[in-house]
Motif scaffolding. Structure first.
Motif, PDB file in Angstrom:
ATOM      1  N   LYS A  57       8.771  -3.021  18.813  1.00 34.08           N
ATOM      2  CA  LYS A  57       7.856  -2.127  19.525  1.00 34.08           C
ATOM      3  C   LYS A  57       7.823  -0.803  18.766  1.00 34.08           C
ATOM      4  CE  LYS A  57       8.153  -3.993  24.144  1.00 34.08           C
ATOM      5  NZ  LYS A  57       6.759  -4.343  24.274  1.00 34.08           N
ATOM      6  N   LEU A  58       6.786  -0.030  19.014  1.00 35.93           N
ATOM      7  CA  LEU A  58       6.607   1.240  18.318  1.00 35.93           C
ATOM      8  C   LEU A  58       7.813   2.148  18.499  1.00 35.93           C
ATOM      9  CD1 LEU A  58       4.929   3.197  16.652  1.00 35.93           C
ATOM     10  CD2 LEU A  58       3.850   3.951  18.775  1.00 35.93           C
ATOM     11  N   GLU A  59       8.354   2.228  19.711  1.00 33.24           N
ATOM     12  CA  GLU A  59       9.492   3.129  19.915  1.00 33.24           C
ATOM     13  C   GLU A  59      10.716   2.690  19.107  1.00 33.24           C
ATOM     14  OE1 GLU A  59       8.839   0.535  23.535  1.00 33.24           O
ATOM     15  OE2 GLU A  59       7.693   2.203  22.778  1.00 33.24           O
ATOM     16  N   THR A  60      10.851   1.390  18.870  1.00 34.21           N
ATOM     17  CA  THR A  60      11.955   0.906  18.033  1.00 34.21           C
ATOM     18  C   THR A  60      11.735   1.342  16.587  1.00 34.21           C
ATOM     19  OG1 THR A  60      12.257  -0.996  19.490  1.00 34.21           O
ATOM     20  CG2 THR A  60      13.227  -1.151  17.289  1.00 34.21           C
ATOM     21  N   VAL A  61      10.504   1.221  16.108  1.00 33.40           N
ATOM     22  CA  VAL A  61      10.187   1.656  14.739  1.00 33.40           C
ATOM     23  C   VAL A  61      10.418   3.159  14.618  1.00 33.40           C
ATOM     24  CG1 VAL A  61       8.387   1.811  12.975  1.00 33.40           C
ATOM     25  CG2 VAL A  61       8.550  -0.230  14.406  1.00 33.40           C
TER      26      VAL A  61
ATOM     27  N   ALA B 274      16.354   7.488  12.279  1.00 34.53           N
ATOM     28  CA  ALA B 274      17.692   7.224  11.731  1.00 34.53           C
ATOM     29  C   ALA B 274      17.684   7.212  10.210  1.00 34.53           C
ATOM     30  CB  ALA B 274      18.218   5.893  12.265  1.00 34.53           C
ATOM     31  N   LEU B 275      16.588   6.731   9.632  1.00 36.06           N
ATOM     32  CA  LEU B 275      16.489   6.638   8.170  1.00 36.06           C
ATOM     33  C   LEU B 275      15.869   7.886   7.543  1.00 36.06           C
ATOM     34  CD1 LEU B 275      15.267   2.943   7.997  1.00 36.06           C
ATOM     35  CD2 LEU B 275      17.543   3.800   7.398  1.00 36.06           C
ATOM     36  N   GLU B 276      15.502   8.841   8.405  1.00 36.31           N
ATOM     37  CA  GLU B 276      14.876  10.091   7.948  1.00 36.31           C
ATOM     38  C   GLU B 276      13.645   9.821   7.088  1.00 36.31           C
ATOM     39  OE1 GLU B 276      17.987  12.434   6.166  1.00 36.31           O
ATOM     40  OE2 GLU B 276      18.947  12.786   8.098  1.00 36.31           O
TER      41      GLU B 276
ATOM     42  N   ASP C 102       6.227   4.677   6.512  1.00 41.56           N
ATOM     43  CA  ASP C 102       7.074   4.185   5.428  1.00 41.56           C
ATOM     44  C   ASP C 102       7.696   2.839   5.768  1.00 41.56           C
ATOM     45  OD1 ASP C 102       6.657   6.409   3.801  1.00 41.56           O
ATOM     46  OD2 ASP C 102       8.412   7.463   4.588  1.00 41.56           O
ATOM     47  N   LEU C 103       7.855   2.570   7.058  1.00 38.15           N
ATOM     48  CA  LEU C 103       8.503   1.341   7.495  1.00 38.15           C
ATOM     49  C   LEU C 103       7.529   0.199   7.766  1.00 38.15           C
ATOM     50  CD1 LEU C 103      11.110   2.821   9.981  1.00 38.15           C
ATOM     51  CD2 LEU C 103      11.447   2.161   7.587  1.00 38.15           C
ATOM     52  N   ILE C 104       6.266   0.526   7.975  1.00 40.74           N
ATOM     53  CA  ILE C 104       5.277  -0.504   8.286  1.00 40.74           C
ATOM     54  C   ILE C 104       4.754  -1.097   6.994  1.00 40.74           C
ATOM     55  CG2 ILE C 104       3.050  -0.975   9.363  1.00 40.74           C
ATOM     56  CD1 ILE C 104       3.671   1.263  11.327  1.00 40.74           C
TER      57      ILE C 104
END
Length: 104
Positions: A19-23, A29-31, A36-38
């Motif tokens: 879910k978006l909130e998890t991303v 956490a990864l700053e 960048d994660l999608i």
């Protein structure tokens, strides 16, 4: 972070989608940014037809724009889009039921 290793493994193998909130938690956490994660397919350039279709939808109803964009996505893309829309819908200032206008 409240996510098991097996769940992360499913994300990595494209079996499940966060879910978006998890991303957002991962990004914090990864700053880095959520974008960048999608994993977006940036190797395939947009065609003239793609650009024309996007431009044609700019003056239409937002729901029609969303529908047109979702129609271009595969199942995985539709799942990510649904997660993103659900994330935006969870923000009080964008909700109709919070006394805010549905426009602008």
């Amino acid at each position: 972070m409240g996510v098991t290793a097996s769940t992360i493994s499913m994300y990595e193998r494209d079996i499940a989608h966060p879910k978006l909130e998890t991303v957002q938690r991962f990004a914090a956490a990864l700053e880095c940014s959520v974008s960048d994660l999608i994993d977006l397919d940036t190797d395939t350039p947009a065609t003239g037809e793609d650009v024309a279709q996007i431009a044609a939808t700019q003056d239409t109803n937002p729901v029609e724009r969303i529908d047109a964009a979702v129609e271009q996505l595969n199942y995985s893309g539709q799942t990510v889009a649904a997660d993103l829309v659900e994330g935006v819908a969870a923000v009080p200032k964008y909700r109709k039921d919070k006394g805010h206008s549905s426009e602008g």
